[in-house]
Design a protein around this motif. Structure first.
Motif, PDB file in Angstrom:
ATOM      1  N   ILE A 240      -1.771  16.025  -1.401  1.00 40.33           N
ATOM      2  CA  ILE A 240      -0.645  16.812  -1.663  1.00 40.33           C
ATOM      3  C   ILE A 240      -0.053  18.155  -1.945  1.00 40.33           C
ATOM      4  CG2 ILE A 240       2.154  16.011  -2.131  1.00 40.33           C
ATOM      5  CD1 ILE A 240       0.722  13.046  -2.321  1.00 40.33           C
ATOM      6  N   SER A 241       0.488  18.733  -1.043  1.00 43.39           N
ATOM      7  CA  SER A 241       0.732  20.391  -1.552  1.00 43.39           C
ATOM      8  C   SER A 241       2.973  21.008  -1.590  1.00 43.39           C
ATOM      9  CB  SER A 241       0.377  21.433  -0.824  1.00 43.39           C
ATOM     10  OG  SER A 241      -1.043  21.134  -0.623  1.00 43.39           O
TER      11      SER A 241
ATOM     12  N   LEU B 150       1.289  -1.440   0.323  1.00 43.93           N
ATOM     13  CA  LEU B 150       0.128   0.155   0.418  1.00 43.93           C
ATOM     14  C   LEU B 150       0.800   1.304  -0.044  1.00 43.93           C
ATOM     15  CD1 LEU B 150      -3.655   0.372   0.514  1.00 43.93           C
ATOM     16  CD2 LEU B 150      -2.737   0.967   2.514  1.00 43.93           C
ATOM     17  N   ASP B 151       0.480   2.170  -0.101  1.00 45.49           N
ATOM     18  CA  ASP B 151       1.355   3.311  -0.356  1.00 45.49           C
ATOM     19  C   ASP B 151       1.174   4.339   1.181  1.00 45.49           C
ATOM     20  OD1 ASP B 151       1.079   3.872  -3.586  1.00 45.49           O
ATOM     21  OD2 ASP B 151      -0.434   4.780  -3.657  1.00 45.49           O
ATOM     22  N   PRO B 152       1.814   5.163   1.227  1.00 47.62           N
ATOM     23  CA  PRO B 152       1.831   6.046   2.768  1.00 47.62           C
ATOM     24  C   PRO B 152       1.181   5.687   3.056  1.00 47.62           C
ATOM     25  CG  PRO B 152       3.955   6.320   1.374  1.00 47.62           C
ATOM     26  CD  PRO B 152       2.829   5.561   0.507  1.00 47.62           C
ATOM     27  N   VAL B 153       0.797   5.929   4.026  1.00 47.09           N
ATOM     28  CA  VAL B 153      -1.024   6.737   5.031  1.00 47.09           C
ATOM     29  C   VAL B 153      -0.129   7.901   4.916  1.00 47.09           C
ATOM     30  CG1 VAL B 153      -1.030   4.066   5.491  1.00 47.09           C
ATOM     31  CG2 VAL B 153       0.206   6.026   7.495  1.00 47.09           C
ATOM     32  N   ALA B 154      -1.525   8.852   5.433  1.00 45.12           N
ATOM     33  CA  ALA B 154      -1.937  10.297   5.149  1.00 45.12           C
ATOM     34  C   ALA B 154      -0.451  10.357   6.033  1.00 45.12           C
ATOM     35  CB  ALA B 154      -2.956  11.044   5.774  1.00 45.12           C
ATOM     36  N   GLY B 155       0.715  12.111   6.001  1.00 48.63           N
ATOM     37  CA  GLY B 155       1.165  12.365   6.706  1.00 48.63           C
ATOM     38  C   GLY B 155       2.533  12.120   6.354  1.00 48.63           C
ATOM     39  N   MET B 156       2.604  12.187   4.778  1.00 50.27           N
ATOM     40  CA  MET B 156       4.090  11.483   4.424  1.00 50.27           C
ATOM     41  C   MET B 156       4.549  13.424   4.260  1.00 50.27           C
ATOM     42  SD  MET B 156       3.264  10.088   0.243  1.00 50.27           S
ATOM     43  CE  MET B 156       1.646  10.191  -0.168  1.00 50.27           C
ATOM     44  N   VAL B 157       6.397  12.969   3.642  1.00 45.28           N
ATOM     45  CA  VAL B 157       6.665  13.717   3.783  1.00 45.28           C
ATOM     46  C   VAL B 157       7.229  13.820   2.830  1.00 45.28           C
ATOM     47  CG1 VAL B 157       8.611  15.898   4.251  1.00 45.28           C
ATOM     48  CG2 VAL B 157       6.639  15.094   5.338  1.00 45.28           C
ATOM     49  N   ILE B 158       7.407  14.592   1.246  1.00 41.75           N
ATOM     50  CA  ILE B 158       8.019  13.845   0.437  1.00 41.75           C
ATOM     51  C   ILE B 158       9.394  14.804  -0.259  1.00 41.75           C
ATOM     52  CG2 ILE B 158       8.102  13.896  -2.212  1.00 41.75           C
ATOM     53  CD1 ILE B 158       5.266  13.295  -1.754  1.00 41.75           C
TER      54      ILE B 158
ATOM     55  N   THR C 184       4.027  17.489   1.404  1.00 37.66           N
ATOM     56  CA  THR C 184       3.220  16.777   2.489  1.00 37.66           C
ATOM     57  C   THR C 184       2.007  16.869   1.919  1.00 37.66           C
ATOM     58  OG1 THR C 184       4.036  17.267   4.633  1.00 37.66           O
ATOM     59  CG2 THR C 184       3.703  18.820   4.167  1.00 37.66           C
ATOM     60  N   ASP C 185       1.492  16.034   2.583  1.00 33.64           N
ATOM     61  CA  ASP C 185       0.269  16.596   3.171  1.00 33.64           C
ATOM     62  C   ASP C 185      -0.326  16.846   3.933  1.00 33.64           C
ATOM     63  OD1 ASP C 185       0.651  14.183   3.884  1.00 33.64           O
ATOM     64  OD2 ASP C 185      -0.761  12.597   3.391  1.00 33.64           O
ATOM     65  N   ASP C 186       0.550  16.835   4.966  1.00 34.17           N
ATOM     66  CA  ASP C 186       0.587  17.443   6.483  1.00 34.17           C
ATOM     67  C   ASP C 186       0.730  18.953   6.625  1.00 34.17           C
ATOM     68  OD1 ASP C 186       0.698  18.184   9.303  1.00 34.17           O
ATOM     69  OD2 ASP C 186       2.646  16.329   9.287  1.00 34.17           O
ATOM     70  N   GLY C 187      -0.737  19.718   6.587  1.00 30.40           N
ATOM     71  CA  GLY C 187      -0.817  20.999   6.503  1.00 30.40           C
ATOM     72  C   GLY C 187      -0.019  21.215   8.187  1.00 30.40           C
ATOM     73  N   ASP C 188      -0.210  20.834   9.365  1.00 26.19           N
ATOM     74  CA  ASP C 188       0.370  21.171   9.766  1.00 26.19           C
ATOM     75  C   ASP C 188       1.779  21.619   9.839  1.00 26.19           C
ATOM     76  OD1 ASP C 188      -1.947  21.836  11.794  1.00 26.19           O
ATOM     77  OD2 ASP C 188      -1.968  19.925  12.974  1.00 26.19           O
ATOM     78  N   LEU C 189       2.314  20.467   9.801  1.00 22.73           N
ATOM     79  CA  LEU C 189       3.742  20.536   9.328  1.00 22.73           C
ATOM     80  C   LEU C 189       4.124  21.588   8.429  1.00 22.73           C
ATOM     81  CD1 LEU C 189       6.600  18.743   8.943  1.00 22.73           C
ATOM     82  CD2 LEU C 189       6.075  18.100   7.767  1.00 22.73           C
ATOM     83  N   LEU C 190       3.323  21.834   7.101  1.00 22.69           N
ATOM     84  CA  LEU C 190       3.611  22.708   6.050  1.00 22.69           C
ATOM     85  C   LEU C 190       3.719  23.973   6.629  1.00 22.69           C
ATOM     86  CD1 LEU C 190       1.670  22.556   2.687  1.00 22.69           C
ATOM     87  CD2 LEU C 190       2.551  24.556   4.224  1.00 22.69           C
ATOM     88  N   HIS C 191       2.678  24.197   7.465  1.00 25.64           N
ATOM     89  CA  HIS C 191       2.498  25.798   8.073  1.00 25.64           C
ATOM     90  C   HIS C 191       3.943  25.856   8.841  1.00 25.64           C
ATOM     91  CE1 HIS C 191      -1.272  25.783   5.973  1.00 25.64           C
ATOM     92  NE2 HIS C 191      -0.478  27.237   5.855  1.00 25.64           N
ATOM     93  N   ARG C 192       4.167  24.710   9.070  1.00 24.82           N
ATOM     94  CA  ARG C 192       5.709  24.988  11.018  1.00 24.82           C
ATOM     95  C   ARG C 192       6.673  25.708  10.206  1.00 24.82           C
ATOM     96  NH1 ARG C 192       6.729  20.991  14.026  1.00 24.82           N
ATOM     97  NH2 ARG C 192       5.176  19.363  12.936  1.00 24.82           N
ATOM     98  N   ILE C 193       6.664  24.699   8.759  1.00 23.79           N
ATOM     99  CA  ILE C 193       8.273  24.767   7.954  1.00 23.79           C
ATOM    100  C   ILE C 193       7.551  26.311   7.504  1.00 23.79           C
ATOM    101  CG2 ILE C 193       9.965  24.210   6.273  1.00 23.79           C
ATOM    102  CD1 ILE C 193       8.635  21.726   6.653  1.00 23.79           C
TER     103      ILE C 193
ATOM    104  N   ARG D 211      -1.753  12.540  -6.801  1.00 21.78           N
ATOM    105  CA  ARG D 211      -3.443  13.607  -7.234  1.00 21.78           C
ATOM    106  C   ARG D 211      -4.514  13.106  -6.600  1.00 21.78           C
ATOM    107  NH1 ARG D 211      -1.472  16.228 -12.934  1.00 21.78           N
ATOM    108  NH2 ARG D 211      -2.152  17.602 -11.359  1.00 21.78           N
ATOM    109  N   GLN D 212      -5.117  12.189  -7.027  1.00 25.99           N
ATOM    110  CA  GLN D 212      -6.563  11.655  -5.800  1.00 25.99           C
ATOM    111  C   GLN D 212      -5.982  11.923  -4.309  1.00 25.99           C
ATOM    112  OE1 GLN D 212      -8.290  12.524  -8.495  1.00 25.99           O
ATOM    113  NE2 GLN D 212      -6.508  11.828 -10.192  1.00 25.99           N
ATOM    114  N   ARG D 213      -5.197  12.389  -3.532  1.00 25.25           N
ATOM    115  CA  ARG D 213      -5.163  11.646  -2.148  1.00 25.25           C
ATOM    116  C   ARG D 213      -6.305  13.085  -1.276  1.00 25.25           C
ATOM    117  NH1 ARG D 213      -1.251   8.013  -0.207  1.00 25.25           N
ATOM    118  NH2 ARG D 213      -1.297   9.069   1.558  1.00 25.25           N
ATOM    119  N   GLU D 214      -6.978  12.429  -0.392  1.00 24.09           N
ATOM    120  CA  GLU D 214      -6.993  13.810   0.391  1.00 24.09           C
ATOM    121  C   GLU D 214      -6.330  13.128   1.995  1.00 24.09           C
ATOM    122  OE1 GLU D 214      -9.565  15.707   0.461  1.00 24.09           O
ATOM    123  OE2 GLU D 214     -10.701  15.901  -2.049  1.00 24.09           O
TER     124      GLU D 214
END
Ligand code: URA
Length: 249
Positions: free
Chosen positions: A111-112, A69-77, A128-137, A105-108
């Motif tokens: 990924i941004s 399975l693909d990585p579950v939510a919370g991934m950082v690429i 990442t699909d982790d909005g909190d992490l994105l904003h912290r960075i 591209r269909q993930r919810e």
């Protein structure tokens, strides 16, 4: 003293989970299970309405068409962004997202990119699909430093480092001076520039303010995270939690 209760893992219905990961609609997932295409812990999975804990080890336990399975939510690429691709979900032309598996591209949640690099800037880009992490960075308060390798059209004059370090450089059409930045000269037309902000076209505009012009720009570092030398342009890999933490070091 009573032990604090361990946090319960988030659970999800298998069909909803796989659908949110881009594997298809819930109907598609039911059909895939009916065709024996999904396994959990090596067993064929038939009831896709079952709830299961969504843990990071799921890709090791669940397979679709015999693939983990693909990585579950919370991934950082970590992507080595090539030239000519845009950090946008909607622009015309090649997009950074097209370098990832199409299903993603269909993930919810979506990924941004963590901030943006210009179409003609290459190098280290996180997604990442982790909005909190994105904003912290990208939070301006954190002032996470970024280092760029710039190739310039004209030789450096020798005045740039002091100007960039001064904290008084005002870019065109702006009212707030830039935070101090560090310039390391590598050759008459090459330098490493470290900045702690992320203003629009910042590096190009800083050199333009000195009468120069950036011919090529490549990001090498974000916080304590360096672009690995062996990651080819256009290639990506997932970051583990320790590597993710390096961004804040
Ligand atoms: N500064 C720029 O001018 N462009 C980028 O892509 C990043 C920083």
């Amino acid at each position: 003293m009573a032990k604090p209760a361990a946090a319960r893992p988030v659970t999800a219905r298998i069909d909803k989970l796989l659908s949110s990961m881009g594997y298809g609609s819930r109907k598609d997932i039911a059909r895939m299970a009916g065709a024996d295409r999904i396994t959990l812990d090596g067993e064929r999975l038939s009831d896709v309405t079952r709830r299961i804990p969504v843990l990071a080890d799921l890709p090791a336990r669940m397979a679709v068409d015999d693939r983990p399975l693909d990585p579950v939510a919370g991934m950082v690429i970590l992507l080595n962004k090539p030239l000519g691709v845009t950090c946008s979900h909607s622009d015309a032309g090649p997009l950074v997202y097209e370098l990832l598996p199409p299903r993603w591209r269909q993930r919810e949640p979506a990924i941004s990119t963590v901030g943006r690099l210009d179409k003609e800037t290459s190098g280290l880009l996180l997604l990442t699909d982790d909005g909190d992490l994105l904003h912290r960075i990208i939070s301006p308060r954190r002032m996470i430093s970024k280092t760029y390798h710039a190739t310039l059209a004209r030789p450096l004059t020798g005045d740039e480092a002091a100007l960039f370090a001064s904290g008084s450089l005002l870019l065109n059409n702006e009212t707030k001076p830039l935070e101090p930045a560090t310039l390391e000269v590598l050759s008459p037309t090459e330098a490493l520039l470290t900045i702690t902000e992320g203003r629009y076209h910042q590096v190009r505009r800083m050199f333009a303010a000195c009468g120069n012009h950036v011919l090529a720009l490549h990001r090498l570092r974000l916080g304590g995270l360096h672009l690995p030398k062996d990651l080819q342009a256009g290639s990506w890999r997932l970051l583990d939690p320790t590597e993710q933490q390096q961004v804040f070091e």
